[in-house]
Scaffold this motif. Structure first.
Motif, mmCIF file in Angstrom:
data_model
loop_
_atom_site.group_PDB
_atom_site.id
_atom_site.type_symbol
_atom_site.label_atom_id
_atom_site.label_comp_id
_atom_site.label_asym_id
_atom_site.label_seq_id
_atom_site.Cartn_x
_atom_site.Cartn_y
_atom_site.Cartn_z
ATOM 1 N N UNK A 1 0.840 -1.207 0.000
ATOM 2 C CA UNK A 1 0.000 0.000 0.000
ATOM 3 C C UNK A 1 0.865 1.242 0.000
ATOM 4 N N UNK A 3 3.908 1.430 -0.893
ATOM 5 C CA UNK A 3 4.622 1.449 -2.154
ATOM 6 C C UNK A 3 3.736 1.992 -3.270
ATOM 7 N N UNK A 4 2.473 1.515 -3.279
ATOM 8 C CA UNK A 4 1.546 1.975 -4.316
ATOM 9 C C UNK A 4 1.386 3.486 -4.226
ATOM 10 N N UNK A 7 4.514 5.204 -5.528
ATOM 11 C CA UNK A 7 4.595 5.086 -6.987
ATOM 12 C C UNK A 7 3.657 6.064 -7.653
ATOM 13 N N UNK A 8 2.439 6.160 -7.141
ATOM 14 C CA UNK A 8 1.492 7.033 -7.815
ATOM 15 C C UNK A 8 1.893 8.486 -7.609
ATOM 16 N N UNK A 11 4.478 9.192 -10.168
ATOM 17 C CA UNK A 11 3.911 9.264 -11.509
ATOM 18 C C UNK A 11 3.223 10.600 -11.734
ATOM 19 N N UNK A 302 -9.093 4.544 -10.170
ATOM 20 C CA UNK A 302 -7.955 3.871 -9.566
ATOM 21 C C UNK A 302 -8.244 3.572 -8.099
ATOM 22 N N UNK A 305 -10.814 0.914 -7.737
ATOM 23 C CA UNK A 305 -10.232 -0.407 -7.977
ATOM 24 C C UNK A 305 -9.549 -0.911 -6.713
ATOM 25 N N UNK A 306 -8.829 0.008 -6.050
ATOM 26 C CA UNK A 306 -8.178 -0.372 -4.800
ATOM 27 C C UNK A 306 -9.218 -0.826 -3.782
ATOM 28 N N UNK A 307 -10.325 -0.087 -3.716
ATOM 29 C CA UNK A 307 -11.378 -0.457 -2.788
ATOM 30 C C UNK A 307 -11.931 -1.835 -3.157
ATOM 31 N N UNK A 311 -8.975 -2.613 -0.310
ATOM 32 C CA UNK A 311 -8.451 -1.530 0.515
ATOM 33 C C UNK A 311 -9.588 -0.950 1.346
ATOM 34 N N UNK A 315 -7.425 3.061 4.672
ATOM 35 C CA UNK A 315 -6.189 2.951 3.878
ATOM 36 C C UNK A 315 -6.151 3.982 2.766
#
Ligand SMILES: Nc1ncnc2c1ncn2[C@@H]1O[C@H](COP(=O)(O)OP(=O)(O)OP(=O)(O)O)[C@@H](O)[C@H]1O
Ligand SMILES: [Mg+2]
Lengths: 851, 255
Positions: A1, A3-4, A7-8, A11, A302, A305-307, A311, A315
């Motif tokens: 999490x 890390x995600x 990363x975002x 980006x 996005x 999708x995590x949910x 997630x 979170x």
């Protein structure tokens, strides 16, 4: 999490840079203020430590009137010369030297103008020989009555050389007196001045007469200790011998005290800078909130999708807040660094301006670091909290639906906005009407803050009609129409962006309204009341107001065509124990006529040597009536008792207390600082003015002006203040511009597909850019309109509240307001440049394929 | 009609008289009208039906993504209906996997990171052996460090499948997973899904339009107008097509 999230974040670094930049600028302001005041503070420390390094123990009289930094320079009373011998008798004293050292020695440069120090004192002193600190660079010591030595930087600024005749104005003589410059001195370490102080050395009797006004007196006595005697012990011994009437301090103490009083002023300055930083940060908060909101909106799928893959809401909040922390941290570091740079630069400029203040090394005080990180992190996280909350409410199903999140109704935000605006209005009312229980300033500031936030919340609602009206101007072209539709398509986004601009413009407008109204009211009052056609006055450059030779008053009176002359003196005195500004008039009867003063009690046309006049307000607040006796302690001399013989009606222009002319000799500046001349009927200003001018040849600090020019000159200090405030608020506006750029850039990114489609069906590059520009201009002009409206409201409220203080006319700066709107249009165009280029460069095929 | 096949095993997901109504008054749409169905463990079930028949709605309700108007939904032992956000989150973490038609992957993460995302969200470690098996089955070992943009549509969908599989959920829901793919990549993904059912006992419920895709399933449930109207066991493309045609005709007449 974690890390995600990172990363975002990476980006989307470009998007975050702009919002981060807002924090960087705000934090820069905070850390810059601390670094500047810290550096200057330490520089002053070292200047004073240097200046008093040769002194073991210093003896001075207690000042008659103790003033704080805000009330003006404190002048200590002179010591009798005989005291030097008493000090020499004290065991442990190696030597004791009487020192004359007083502010007010003004050298006239080769151009005939008085050299100003812009702050540091201009000391007139007696020559007591060279020392480790102070050496002659050229020439010799002053020996005759008409000989002086000055320091190198003063000689350089005045453009004078050894051997030349140099005119000097002194504390007790505002008429030019010529001296021969016999020497130029410098200081240890090859310095030309210490902290920008100008020094003029006379022989001791001359210094005593011209700087202290009395022969056989000194400002202080410098004592050096015999071998083996500590400074502290010597201080205590001397103090015991002399008794309680004197201030006996070690050199170190004197330096620390002198530095401390300057630092009091610095900390006030620091608070003002921090106030402006707060404004910048408020605007920055709007910007960050907007950026995070947009990013969350764009990441809806996005996040959904995590949910969907498990997630939790917490979170999601965590991931947005984590992003905010990262942005806040980086921005704080950069802001701190930039602030150190700016603080150092400003300290350098200040040092130059103050005539070569040797700067202590640039330091980074803990307050700067704590302030930067505290403010940067807190602001970013707080601003990201709302969007984070919204992100956590995104339903997982949103991942599967292509529909954009529907426009939420504005009811809730509008109700909240109305309530918050209402709270702001109530606070403002309480603060301005003086019902805030002594918390006036915090209440008013709180009111302004609430009003801003409230209006910002109401902005989405207001934006709908206003934006479509504004946009109608551009609707004649297709890109213009598209741009208009785009700016109305997300009212919240448009609103917050515009609200950020509103804050800066509202503050500038409000301050302009208040200052213009003050200026207009005072000018109008002055026009109405002052019946003098000519006024003698100067423009104040440093702490000491310009003054002139009192002889000019009598000479002017004798000129043909002059009917009345009144010279005004002023002093900060203790009146019945309270610090009070007192004036003395050379001729109260003329004063009454020239100012059309009305007596409310007693007689205000004459004044005996032990009588005084008071204004009606002062009399009421102090409980005086005709016949009351009042104790007055002036800067010099003993306290005296005066009897109130008349009371005049108060206005903005009246002094609280007027004393007879004889009192002026005990004022800190015993010369007149203003002179009012009323002409005889039929006499022409153009005839008399040159003759008065001729009389002032030896008083170069002042000049004679007609009434209008005088009023303009006197109120021009308000213009300077206004300019300074505008410059400081410009930062808030710059941040708001960043906000517009950011919003546009994000919108362009979001509409990549749509832009590609438009290009595919034939919208030209230029048209695309035009469309983005129209959107920007509509947003920024909307923000400026709001700002002008809110600012006018705030300004008018303050002016209304100040009615009793004499600000009677509400003056709306239409020209300035128009200027702001025009400026806003330009801001819009500028802000649109980068996003527009980006939009125009969108690759048509790529944009349509873009997912 | 109620689908009642497969009484032998306990159901992985179950709908009991589920109604779903969108909107109210004039704009009211009844998307599901009393649907009851069971989806057995270790089976691959396809849901078919004309456009607008309620397939996606049924799937969303089954997966707890959307609330039902009436009736109940169960996943394994858990009754989904009435769960709060925390309960639903836990359900999605532990019991359910998703494969969507598009936008399945986070563009900023590599394939491998995407696959492991549900586990890392839940704070769990992958079972290395199972992870290896999954990676081998999807056949993307050399593409693990690529970002979604660097993968073809079929590869992206396979990554999405791997992501759904790696946490071994009770049931995987897939909404037209091959809708955006050409027939060859579609076949790859479907074959892969079927294998995970056959070899690893995974339960999958898939919504599709495509009879060929439906033929990969063990059983097909047909929806029309929010009701289950028919069902096929061990379908082939032809039998599915036939059933579809029969369903379409009355609907057209009805309109
Ligand atoms: N959020 C919503 N609001 C209102 N009506 C909806 C909503 N979602 C779906 N519907 C309606 O419910 C019905 C069923 O929709 P659903 O998406 O389940 O169909 P589907 O079978 O998946 O169709 P397709 O094959 O086209 O994807 C449709 O009539 C649709 O218009
Ligand atoms: Mg569907």
């Amino acid at each position: 999490m974690f890390r995600a999230t990172l990363k975002s974040l990476l980006a989307r670094k470009v998007r975050l840079i702009l919002s981060g930049l807002a924090v960087v600028l705000g934090v820069m302001f905070v850390s810059g203020a601390f670094v500047l005041t810290d550096t200057l503070g330490r520089s002053f420390d070292s200047v004073f430590a240097d200046g008093f390094s040769e002194i073991d123990v210093n003896v001075a009289a207690k000042p008659k009137v103790e003033l704080n930094e805000m009330e003006g320079e404190q002048t200590s009373a002179p010591l009798p010369a005989a005291l030097v011998d008493r000090v020499k008798q004290v065991p442990g004293v190696a030597s004791a030297t009487g020192i004359v050292n007083a502010d007010g020695a003004r050298v006239i440069g080769s151009n005939g103008k008085v050299v100003s120090s812009f702050g540091p004192p201009q000391l007139g002193e007696n020559w007591t020989g060279e020392s480790d600190l102070l050496q002659l660079r050229e020439g010799r010591a002053p020996q005759a009555e008409d000989e002086i030595v000055i320091n190198k930087s003063l000689a350089t600024t005045a453009k004078v050389q050894v051997g030349q005749k140099v005119g000097v104005l002194t504390a007790f003589e505002s008429k030019k007196r010529d001296f021969t410059l016999v020497g130029i001195l410098g200081y240890s370490g090859d310095r030309d001045s210490i902290g920008g102080v100008n020094e003029v050395f006379f022989t001791t009797p001359v210094a005593q007469r011209l700087m202290l006004g009395q022969p056989d007196t000194f400002s202080s006595i410098t004592v050096s200790a015999a071998d083996g005697v500590s400074d502290e012990k010597l201080r205590d011994d001397v103090a015991r011998t002399l008794g309680a009437d004197f201030d006996v301090k070690t050199g170190e103490q004197v330096a620390a005290d002198a530095s401390a009083s300057l630092k009091e002023g610095l900390s006030f300055f620091n608070k003002i800078l921090l106030g402006f930083a707060a404004v910048a940060l408020l605007v920055g908060t709007f910007l960050i909130l907007n950026t995070f909101s947009i990013i969350v909106a764009q990441r809806t799928r996005e996040l959904a999708l995590m949910r969907a893959i498990g997630a939790s809401g917490r979170q999601i909040i965590g991931s947005v807040v984590l992003e905010a922390i990262a942005v806040g941290l980086i921005a704080s570091v950069l802001g701190l660094a930039a602030g150190i740079g700016v603080g150092a630069l400003l300290a350098f400029l200040f040092g130059k301006l103050a005539g070569g203040l040797t700067l202590a090394g640039i330091g980074v005080p803990a307050a700067a670091v704590i302030g930067s990180f505290g403010v940067g992190l807190v602001i970013t996280v707080v601003a990201a909290l709302l969007p984070a909350l919204r992100a956590s409410r995104i339903p997982p199903i949103a991942a599967m639906q292509d529909v954009a999140t529907p426009d939420r109704p504005l009811t809730k935000i509008t109700v909240t906005g109305s309530v918050v605006t209402g709270i702001g209005a109530v606070l403002l009312f309480l603060g301005l009407s003086g019902n805030a229980d002594g918390q006036t300033l915090p209440t008013i500031l709180g009111g302004v803050l609430f009003a801003f936030i409230g209006v910002a919340l109401l902005t989405p609602l207001i934006s709908r009609p206003v934006v479509s009206l504004l946009g109608a101007i551009f609707s004649w072209s297709v890109p213009g129409k598209l741009g208009r539709l785009n700016s109305g398509r997300n009212p919240r986004r448009t609103a917050i962006t515009a609200a950020a601009l509103m804050v800066g413009i509202a503050l500038v407008t409000g301050v302009t309204v208040i200052l213009d109204s003050a200026k207009g009211s005072i000018s109008a009052l002055a026009q109405d009341t002052i019946k003098a056609e000519l006024v003698i006055a100067g423009v104040q450059g440093g702490p000491r107001p310009p003054s002139f030779d009192p002889g000019v008053l009598d000479q002017a009176k004798a000129l043909p065509g002059v009917q009345l002359v009144d010279g005004e003196y002023g002093d900060m005195a203790r009146v019945d124990g309270e610090s009070t500004w007192v004036a003395a008039s050379s001729d109260v009867a003329s004063l009454r006529q020239i100012f059309g003063a009305k007596a409310t009690a007693g007689d205000i046309d004459r004044l005996g040597p032990t009588q005084m006049l008071a204004s009606s307000d002062t009399a009421t607040s102090r409980g005086w009536s005709v016949g009351s006796t009042v104790n007055v302690q002036l800067t010099r001399g003993e306290a005296r008792t005066y009897t109130v013989s008349g009371i005049y009606e108060s206005s903005q222009l009246t002094n609280p207390v007027t004393l007879p002319p004889a009192a002026a000799k005990d004022f800190a500046i015993p010369q007149p600082i203003q002179g009012f001349i009323q002409l005889a009927p039929g006499a022409r200003v153009a005839d008399v003015q040159p003759q008065v001018e001729a009389l002032l040849a030896d008083s170069p600090e002042v000049s004679v002006a007609d009434r209008d020019a005088f009023i303009e000159q006197q109120t021009s200090s308000l213009d300077g203040l206004l300019t300074m405030i505008q410059i400081l608020l410009a930062l808030a506006i710059i941040i708001a511009v960043l906000g517009i750029i950011n919003t546009l850039a994000l919108s362009v990114l979001e509409r990549t597909r749509e832009l590609g489609l438009l290009r595919a069906i034939g919208l030209r590059r230029g048209q695309t850019m035009g469309m983005i520009t129209v959107e920007a201009v509509v947003i920024s002009v909307f923000g400026a309109l709001l700002g002008v409206a809110v600012g006018t409201g705030l300004g008018a409220a303050v002016v209304e509240a100040l009615k009793d203080e004499g600000i009677t006319d509400l003056i709306l700066p239409w020209g300035q307001m128009g200027l702001f709107l025009g400026l806003a249009a330009i801001i819009g165009v500028v802000a649109a440049v980068l996003p527009a280029i980006r939009a125009a460069r969108i690759n048509v095929l790529g944009a349509i394929a873009h997912d | 009609m109620t689908a009642t096949v497969g009484q032998q095993a306990q159901a992985a997901a179950r709908a009991n008289d589920v109604w779903k109504v969108y909107g109210s008054g004039e704009a009211q749409v009844i998307a599901l009208r009393g649907v009851s169905a069971e989806f057995e463990r270790g089976r691959f079930t396809a849901i078919m039906g004309p456009s607008g028949s309620g397939k996606s709605t049924l799937m969303h309700c089954l997966a707890g993504l959307d609330s039902v108007t009436r009736g109940t939904v169960q996943i394994g032992e858990t009754t989904v209906t009435g769960l709060g956000d925390a309960g639903l989150t836990k359900l999605r973490r532990d019991k359910v996997g998703f494969i969507f038609q598009q936008f399945n992957l986070l563009p900023t993460l590599t394939a491998k990171e995407n696959i492991l995302l549900p586990l890392s969200i839940a704070g769990r470690k992958p079972d290395p052996a199972w992870y290896d098996t999954v990676i081998n089955t999807v056949g993307l070992r050399d593409r693990l460090d690529h970002r979604p943009a660097q993968l073809s549509g079929g590869q992206q969908q396979r990554v999405a499948c791997a992501r759904a599989l790696v946490s071994r959920p009770e049931v995987i829901f897939a909404d037209e997973p091959t809708g955006n793919l050409d027939s060859r990549s579609g076949a790859e993904v479907l074959g892969f899904l079927r294998n995970s059912v056959r070899e690893h006992g995974q339960t999958i419920v898939m919504v599709t339009h495509d009879p060929t895709a439906a033929a990969y399933a063990d059983r097909v449930v047909f929806l029309a107008d929010g009701e289950i109207v028919s069902e096929l066991i061990e379908p082939t493309a032809e039998t599915v097509l036939d059933t579809m045609k029969k369903l379409d005709t009355p609907a057209e007449v009805g309109n």
